[in-house]
Design an enzyme around this catalytic site. Sequence first.
Site, PDB file in Angstrom:
ATOM      1  N   ILE A 157      42.390  54.679  82.328  1.00 39.87           N
ATOM      2  CA  ILE A 157      42.754  56.035  81.930  1.00 39.87           C
ATOM      3  C   ILE A 157      43.733  56.554  82.980  1.00 39.87           C
ATOM      4  O   ILE A 157      43.384  56.730  84.142  1.00 39.87           O
ATOM      5  CB  ILE A 157      41.514  56.937  81.750  1.00 39.87           C
ATOM      6  CG1 ILE A 157      41.913  58.322  81.257  1.00 39.87           C
ATOM      7  CG2 ILE A 157      40.630  56.973  82.983  1.00 39.87           C
ATOM      8  CD1 ILE A 157      40.738  59.144  80.730  1.00 39.87           C
ATOM      9  N   GLU A 158      44.996  56.713  82.569  1.00 40.79           N
ATOM     10  CA  GLU A 158      46.083  56.901  83.540  1.00 40.79           C
ATOM     11  C   GLU A 158      46.713  58.287  83.424  1.00 40.79           C
ATOM     12  O   GLU A 158      47.122  58.714  82.343  1.00 40.79           O
ATOM     13  CB  GLU A 158      47.154  55.822  83.335  1.00 40.79           C
ATOM     14  CG  GLU A 158      48.273  55.890  84.352  1.00 40.79           C
ATOM     15  CD  GLU A 158      49.175  54.661  84.338  1.00 40.79           C
ATOM     16  OE1 GLU A 158      50.225  54.704  84.988  1.00 40.79           O
ATOM     17  OE2 GLU A 158      48.818  53.664  83.679  1.00 40.79           O
ATOM     18  N   VAL A 159      46.794  58.969  84.572  1.00 37.75           N
ATOM     19  CA  VAL A 159      47.445  60.273  84.722  1.00 37.75           C
ATOM     20  C   VAL A 159      46.988  61.237  83.625  1.00 37.75           C
ATOM     21  O   VAL A 159      47.776  61.773  82.852  1.00 37.75           O
ATOM     22  CB  VAL A 159      48.983  60.141  84.763  1.00 37.75           C
ATOM     23  CG1 VAL A 159      49.597  61.443  85.289  1.00 37.75           C
ATOM     24  CG2 VAL A 159      49.431  58.996  85.669  1.00 37.75           C
TER      25      VAL A 159
END
Length: 264
Positions: A157-159
């Site tokens: 789960i990115e940015v």
Amino acid sequence: MARLTVRDLMDARGRHQFAMLRVETIEEAEAAARAGVELLSVPPAMLHDRRFREAAPDCFAFPGQNFYEIGGTEGFLRWALPLYAQGADGFYCSGSLATVRALADHGLPVCGHVGLIPSKRTWTGGFKAVGKTLETAQLVWNQCRALEEAGAFAVEIEVVPHSITQAIAEKTGLFLISMGAGRGGHAQYLFSDDVLGQNRGHIPRHAKVYADFAAEHERLQALRIDAMSRFARDVHEGDYPAPQHLVDCDPAVVESFRDWLDGQ
């Protein structure tokens, strides 16, 4: 310590924060393992190098490669199965849900990707946070739910806003690997290039730099140039090779060899 399993990761959700790094070399993998980093993202070729497991015997290893470099579902299976045989523990997959489903159907542990997905950033507006509005937060949740239903056990789960990640963590059964998405994730993920300070370009906001390898690389490069310059100068000026760098033989052997050459 025994090598980590998917069950170990799932059982530790909410009780232990795992550290994860992307490593590019055996030396980085060994350093990460000795430093206590439990999860590693690795170039696929590293799994085929026996030195990897000698260097990082207990780490949970995800080979990672973009879907467009691998191909569709059949390409992913051809890519993943030999890596599984070589000791891969899980597989990063930014491909389709059908691909995730096919990998999971074969019993392969799959990690999807939600939020800012660099290879698909055109859909969310480029390199920026995803989930700052209700609509995009719902998108991230729906991505997580779809991946879980397809059989993934984890997602990167990115940015994503940390409060959104926390809310998702309370509702999902997935193992969340947070890259710039806060402590709601079950693992915190960075690139070794950022941790080691090997970049001189853009440093992501979520990255934390712990060393200045770039300066050390520059220092070493200056030493290389100086040493090679002095070598080239010695060659050009006739100072290399000097007598101490040479081997020779008995003059009688040389004379006999010359006589023999003359007769050829």
